[in-house]
Design an enzyme around this catalytic site. Structure first.
Site, short mmCIF file in Angstrom:
data_model
loop_
_atom_site.label_atom_id
_atom_site.label_comp_id
_atom_site.label_asym_id
_atom_site.label_seq_id
_atom_site.Cartn_x
_atom_site.Cartn_y
_atom_site.Cartn_z
N ASP A 31 111.02 26.60 31.53
CA ASP A 31 110.24 26.11 30.41
C ASP A 31 108.82 26.68 30.55
OD1 ASP A 31 109.35 24.36 28.25
OD2 ASP A 31 108.45 23.13 29.82
N ASP A 78 105.49 25.28 28.63
CA ASP A 78 104.38 24.32 28.60
C ASP A 78 104.47 23.31 29.73
OD1 ASP A 78 103.75 25.68 26.34
OD2 ASP A 78 104.08 24.02 24.95
#
Length: 336
Positions: free
Chosen positions: A95, A97
């Site tokens: 991922d 963020d």
């Protein structure tokens, strides 16, 4: 009949074209209507057996991956090192963020687009409000996701694709790399050194993920893909928005195309929203997890890594200091 993994591997030959896959590759010709029905049944069974997804979900994933490849101009952004023995079938999915970079890549992108008048501040405010609300609460409703997607697509409709790509590269260089967690980059580098693929998987526009992946030497990036036509955005979505289940769909499609063994794969995220992606791999890892993911990871015995400097400082120094101060005060009170 081909085995499920062999059948799904043919997606790479068909380039994600469902009609061609069903009619030309899934089974030998037996008549158009029968062939299509049999092909759909064979593909659906293979997808369900391999990934636990239905055909529609997998199709969205294939569209997302195909759109990402088209945006990049090639399936892999960084060539594999010929001197490194390849761990065939193994990959790591990260991922972006709060896993790779601190904060929201979408907010950084939106602020910069407004500064450069690619979009106006008035156009930007509704999407920013939803992002801020999500970052504060840690929860995002399905309605917010859907409306946010439509707002974002309408914002870029008719805008130059090349201009956005250049803006994304510049934003990554000037802002995002400085916000990257070095420890996460080192984890990704370990996978690459082991001959494994490394993919960023994020709801952020695919151009941001690909600029990050290219700068960091990762294999590639999957993200939310806006449709292009004649060098401008149409205002339509390609595939899925890569949020929650959307990441699962895209990773499943990528695994089929790249012939990955998900049991040999690793996934990293900070958010409970990414549970569908985390639970589909053999080695899920929580990085800088939100409260819900931390609880889930501990219950499942998953590794938890926290690279947030302030929290680490509090745990390492302030909490022990507070405990010592409390003990000292207690001793002093007893002596009185």
């Amino acid at each position: 009949m081909a085995q499920p993994n062999e059948l799904l591997a043919q997606w790479s030959v068909s380039h994600g074209n469902l009609r061609r896959f069903f009619e030309d590759l899934a089974l030998p010709p037996i008549g158009e209507e029968h062939q299509r029905a049999a092909g759909e049944a064979a593909a659906a069974a293979a997808i369900q057996e391999t990934f636990g997804l239905d055909l529609e979900e997998f199709t969205l994933g294939v569209d997302s991956v195909g759109g990402a490849f088209e945006t990049a101009g090639r399936p892999e952004l960084t060539p594999r090192d010929p001197d490194v023995p390849q761990d065939v079938g193994a990959a790591a999915f990260f991922d972006v963020d709060n896993t790779l970079i601190q904060g929201s890549s979408l907010i950084l992108l939106a602020e910069e687009l407004a500064k450069r008048r690619y979009i106006s501040l008035r156009e930007l405010l509704p999407a920013l409000t939803k992002q801020i609300r999500y970052r504060v609460s840690g929860k995002e409703s399905a309605d917010d996701i859907a409306s946010g997607r439509e707002q974002a697509l309408s914002l870029v409709k008719g805008k130059s694709v090349a201009e956005l790509q250049e803006l994304c590269k510049d934003i990554v260089d000037r802002q995002m790399l400085d916000k990257a967690y070095q420890a996460t980059i080192e984890l990704a580098s370990m996978h690459i050194a082991a001959g494994q693929q490394v993919w960023l998987v994020s709801a952020t526009p695919v151009q941001i993920g690909q600029a990050l992946a290219e700068r960091l030497g990762f294999t590639g990036a999957l993200g939310t893909v806006a449709e292009e036509e004649d060098g401008v955005f149409t205002g339509r979505l390609v595939g899925d928005i890569l949020h929650g289940p959307g990441k699962q769909h895209a990773v499943a499609a990528l695994a089929a195309i790249q012939q990955l063994d998900l049991e040999k794969c690793t996934a990293y995220s900070d958010s409970i929203n990414d549970l569908p992606m985390l639970e589909m791999v053999g080695a899920p890892v929580a990085i800088n997890p939100d409260r819900a993911l931390r609880k889930h990871a501990k219950e499942r015995g998953w590794p938890v890594r926290d690279y947030r400097s302030m929290r680490r400082m509090v745990r390492s120094y302030l909490l022990p200091a507070a405990a010592l101060a409390g003990a000292a005060l207690s001793i002093r009170h007893r002596r009185r």
